[in-house]
Design an enzyme around this catalytic site. Structure first.
Site, PDB file in Angstrom:
ATOM      1  NE  ARG A 156      12.860  24.932 -14.193  1.00  0.00           N
ATOM      2  CZ  ARG A 156      12.855  24.468 -14.127  1.00  0.00           C
ATOM      3  NH1 ARG A 156      14.306  24.687 -15.418  1.00  0.00           N
ATOM      4  NH2 ARG A 156      12.096  23.404 -15.355  1.00  0.00           N
ATOM      5  CE  LYS A 157      10.565  30.810 -18.705  1.00  0.00           C
ATOM      6  NZ  LYS A 157      10.305  30.350 -20.155  1.00  0.00           N
ATOM      7  CG  ASN A 169      12.541  27.707 -16.813  1.00  0.00           C
ATOM      8  OD1 ASN A 169      13.107  28.965 -16.588  1.00  0.00           O
ATOM      9  ND2 ASN A 169      11.843  27.683 -15.996  1.00  0.00           N
ATOM     10  CD  GLN A 170      16.505  26.207 -23.100  1.00  0.00           C
ATOM     11  OE1 GLN A 170      16.626  25.243 -23.339  1.00  0.00           O
ATOM     12  NE2 GLN A 170      14.604  26.411 -24.118  1.00  0.00           N
ATOM     13  CG  ASP A 216       4.288  27.108 -24.088  1.00  0.00           C
ATOM     14  OD1 ASP A 216       5.298  27.147 -23.515  1.00  0.00           O
ATOM     15  OD2 ASP A 216       4.185  25.865 -24.099  1.00  0.00           O
ATOM     16  CG  ASP A 259       8.522  29.969 -23.402  1.00  0.00           C
ATOM     17  OD1 ASP A 259       9.376  29.738 -22.691  1.00  0.00           O
ATOM     18  OD2 ASP A 259       7.091  29.142 -23.053  1.00  0.00           O
ATOM     19  NE  ARG A 260      13.963  27.973 -26.923  1.00  0.00           N
ATOM     20  CZ  ARG A 260      15.422  27.633 -26.882  1.00  0.00           C
ATOM     21  NH1 ARG A 260      15.872  27.904 -26.739  1.00  0.00           N
ATOM     22  NH2 ARG A 260      14.983  25.741 -27.025  1.00  0.00           N
ATOM     23  CG  ASP A 261      12.154  25.718 -25.718  1.00  0.00           C
ATOM     24  OD1 ASP A 261      11.972  25.794 -27.271  1.00  0.00           O
ATOM     25  OD2 ASP A 261      12.228  25.035 -24.953  1.00  0.00           O
TER      26      ASP A 261
HETATM   27 MG   LIG Z   1       7.029  27.436 -23.053  1.00  0.00          MG
END
Ligand SMILES: [Mg+2]
Length: 180
Positions: free
Chosen positions: A110-111, A61-62, A137, A16-18
């Site tokens: 989308r997750k 997801n963005q 997270d 994941d990113r964020d």
């Molecule tokens: Mg995240």
């Protein structure tokens, strides 16, 4: 936490990113490089993790794009900045997948839906979801991994410890220490 996970270099790492690589902004999106901050130990963690895996990809997801808060081009600027930081720290990311669609439409990309995993396997046919780790997270990250049969790793942030996952870590370097 179950028995120590035995991986080999044929495994795939999904990140994941964020909230996993960079600091997540509460009720906001990372819209430019000024708002992109690597989390403590993230760069060192990616550096230590990347040689352990055949393929390392980001799935993020963005929906800020679907909401017309930023454009694909502005997201690309943020991702180029992130990749520059990762390369400078001698880490490796093989691909970034993002879902620009709005959550309200429950798009396949989308997750927790599995679309970005399927997309990754199309580009990297060697990916075996049973030999894959999903690190994130949030609940949607863990559900994404579970639906595809992956081992799930939760990055703890002080508020999310109740989310079910196979392994829980404080950061990406902590995960590398666990796997090595
Ligand atoms: Mg995240």
């Amino acid at each position: 936490m179950h028995d120590k996970l035995a991986i080999d270099p044929s495994w795939t790492l999904f990140l994941d990113r964020d909230g996993t690589i960079n600091r997540r902004l509460i009720d906001d999106y990372v819209k430019n490089i000024e708002e992109f901050d690597f989390l403590p130990n993230a760069l060192e963690g990616i550096f230590e993790l990347s040689p352990l895996f055949d393929t390392v990809v980001i799935v993020t997801n963005q929906q800020c794009i679907g909401r017309e808060i930023i454009t694909h081009e502005e997201l690309a600027v943020v991702h180029n900045h992130m990749m520059d930081g990762i390369k400078a720290a001698h880490g490796r990311i093989d691909q970034i997948y993002y879902c620009p669609e709005l959550a309200v439409f429950d798009p396949i990309c989308r997750k927790p839906n599995p679309g970005m995993g399927i997309q990754a396997k199309e580009e990297f046919p060697n990916i075996d979801f049973e030999k894959s780790i999903m690190v994130g997270d949030t609940l949607s990250d863990m559900q994404f991994g579970q639906r595809l049969g992956m081992t799930t790793v939760l990055v703890l942030d002080g508020t999310n410890a109740n989310i079910e996952a196979d392994i829980k870590v404080s950061d990406l370097k902590n995960l590398a220490s666990y796997l090595i």
